[in-house]
Design a protein around this motif. Structure first.
Motif, PDB file in Angstrom:
ATOM      1  N   ILE A  17       0.845  -1.200   0.000  1.00 50.27           N
ATOM      2  CA  ILE A  17       0.000   0.000   0.000  1.00 50.27           C
ATOM      3  C   ILE A  17       0.878   1.248   0.000  1.00 50.27           C
ATOM      4  O   ILE A  17       0.639   2.200  -0.727  1.00 50.27           O
ATOM      5  N   PHE A  20       2.339   3.074  -3.165  1.00 51.14           N
ATOM      6  CA  PHE A  20       1.588   4.059  -3.935  1.00 51.14           C
ATOM      7  C   PHE A  20       1.802   5.440  -3.330  1.00 51.14           C
ATOM      8  O   PHE A  20       1.864   5.583  -2.110  1.00 51.14           O
ATOM      9  N   GLY A  21       1.946   6.438  -4.167  1.00 49.75           N
ATOM     10  CA  GLY A  21       2.147   7.786  -3.645  1.00 49.75           C
ATOM     11  C   GLY A  21       1.946   8.804  -4.739  1.00 49.75           C
ATOM     12  O   GLY A  21       1.542   8.468  -5.857  1.00 49.75           O
ATOM     13  N   GLU A  22       2.261  10.048  -4.384  1.00 47.31           N
ATOM     14  CA  GLU A  22       2.002  11.172  -5.283  1.00 47.31           C
ATOM     15  C   GLU A  22       2.580  10.944  -6.676  1.00 47.31           C
ATOM     16  O   GLU A  22       1.920  11.235  -7.677  1.00 47.31           O
ATOM     17  N   THR A  24       3.582   8.028  -7.824  1.00 50.58           N
ATOM     18  CA  THR A  24       3.380   6.649  -8.253  1.00 50.58           C
ATOM     19  C   THR A  24       1.936   6.213  -8.022  1.00 50.58           C
ATOM     20  O   THR A  24       1.671   5.285  -7.265  1.00 50.58           O
ATOM     21  N   PRO A  25       0.974   6.893  -8.697  1.00 50.30           N
ATOM     22  CA  PRO A  25      -0.437   6.562  -8.464  1.00 50.30           C
ATOM     23  C   PRO A  25      -0.871   5.259  -9.126  1.00 50.30           C
ATOM     24  O   PRO A  25      -1.798   4.610  -8.652  1.00 50.30           O
ATOM     25  N   LEU A  65      -5.071   2.751  -6.132  1.00 50.40           N
ATOM     26  CA  LEU A  65      -5.856   2.633  -4.909  1.00 50.40           C
ATOM     27  C   LEU A  65      -7.252   3.229  -5.110  1.00 50.40           C
ATOM     28  O   LEU A  65      -7.451   4.122  -5.927  1.00 50.40           O
TER      29      LEU A  65
END
Lengths: 251, 251
Positions: A17, A20-22, A24-25, A65
């Motif tokens: 989880i 995932f980030g800004e 790497t959506p 996500l």
């Protein structure tokens, strides 16, 4: 803790989880494997599990996500008394001083926003509960680091990559430690455009009824409208009034 | 999906996180076992794993979540373009109309706030990204339900426990379906104190560049300051202006 008490599948899934980030959506299995260090088969199983449970969407190649994942973080915000208690005070403070007011706690080398009342936007990024900033160059971070025993603060600074976000960012560990000792003495921290040019902020510790610092409160303002020198003159009193009002409410 | 592709330990762990909430901030192993339906040994292992990884605190009897858990929900907010794109528009809208403005998406039978610009507090609860409300009695929920095929909306209403939060709450499925058809025709929804006495709100769909509803936008106001009848007159145009401005940006 015994090894058999550790649910590895759970730990690996949480890592997935966090991949995932800004920036790497949308991630393919190979991306997640690379970001987490998990082998592809494991990354794939975790991603498929997220999709099966509705926490992720899968288009056959990329995973992203879904809003269901917000349940996990929101469990903290709704379950923890601190954000609930602080929020109405921040609302009133922000309205009174016509600037954004926030509260945050320390998580590792970062501050995490737990409550925020925003007025006119000064920063380029949108801050909200859950947002993170590096502690060493944020006013609330300085206050929270100053509340730690000095060797702990030093260890955290050593673990931090001390980047210069602006020409004004202090990045020398010794200079930062001196700054923390100043913050400890005066009871507040002021940041003059160290995080972003054009942004000043002032923070005070929020202590509980036993005098232990449990969070920091701050006010941010545009450097164009107020100089760093004037920040304390204008905002220290209202900030401390909020901290004093909250103190008996925090056990 | 094959059964071997499902990481049960991960799925159970996520259930354990979701057991924490506003009324259950501190949980013992037995509480979590009861709330999740997991046996005590499994609940215990998941909780100890959370504590070991720093997502939970453990005082020897009770577990509580730490701010680290916010990383999980925040991954969605920072990784998804929608909240980022919408937020500055909400900020300007809220400032223009001097009321709180929000955006949300549907997750099952609930709306989930993905962005919010708050002005004076009208509601008793503090709404923020990640907050949830039942869709059937919230203005954004009505708009999002109205955007679904009617049989899907009916099925969602059948799965919802239709509680009367105020004497004005509509709780009859057929009445609600009629309301949805009205919302579909007029292109907006107004809620007159169905969620909380004293609170009115108006919502419009936010469509992407292909005309598909991807979220809802709303403005909430105090029923003491404006009647439900006046809501459309005053707020529909600014809301629709924002939706129109956002439409070409949403792919």
């Amino acid at each position: 803790m015994r090894e058999t008490d550790f649910v590895s599948g759970f730990a690996r899934g949480l890592k997935v989880i966090e991949a995932f980030g800004e920036k790497t959506p949308r991630l393919a299995i190979a991306d997640v494997s690379k970001a987490t260090g998990l082998d592809r088969a494991t990354a794939r199983r975790c991603l498929l599990t997220l999709a099966e449970l509705g926490y992720a969407d899968y288009d056959g190649k990329f995973f992203s996500l879904t809003p269901k994942i917000l349940r996990l973080g929101h469990a903290y915000l709704s379950a923890t008394p601190l954000p609930q208690v602080v929020q109405p005070y921040l609302d009133r403070l922000a309205e009174e001083v016509h600037q954004s007011a926030s509260a945050s706690v320390l998580d590792g080398t970062e501050v995490v926003y737990i409550a925020r009342a925003s007025q006119k936007r000064v920063m380029s990024i949108n801050l909200m509960p859950g947002s993170r900033l590096p502690a060493y160059c944020a006013s609330m971070g300085r206050v929270l680091l100053a509340a730690l025993p000095e060797n702990e603060a030093r260890q955290l600074l050593e673990k931090t990559s001390l980047a210069a976000f602006t020409p004004r960012t202090k990045t020398e560990p010794n200079e930062l430690l001196e700054e923390l000792s100043k913050v400890r003495q005066q009871g507040f921290a002021i940041i003059d455009q160290e995080l972003e040019l054009g942004l000043c902020s002032i923070a005070v510790p929020l202590k509980n009824d036993r005098g232990i610092t449990v969070a920091a409160l701050n006010i941010g303002a545009s450097a164009a409208s107020i100089s760093a020198d004037q920040m304390a003159h204008k905002f220290l009193e209202p900030l401390q009034a909020v901290a004093n009002a909250l103190r008996p409410l925090l056990r």
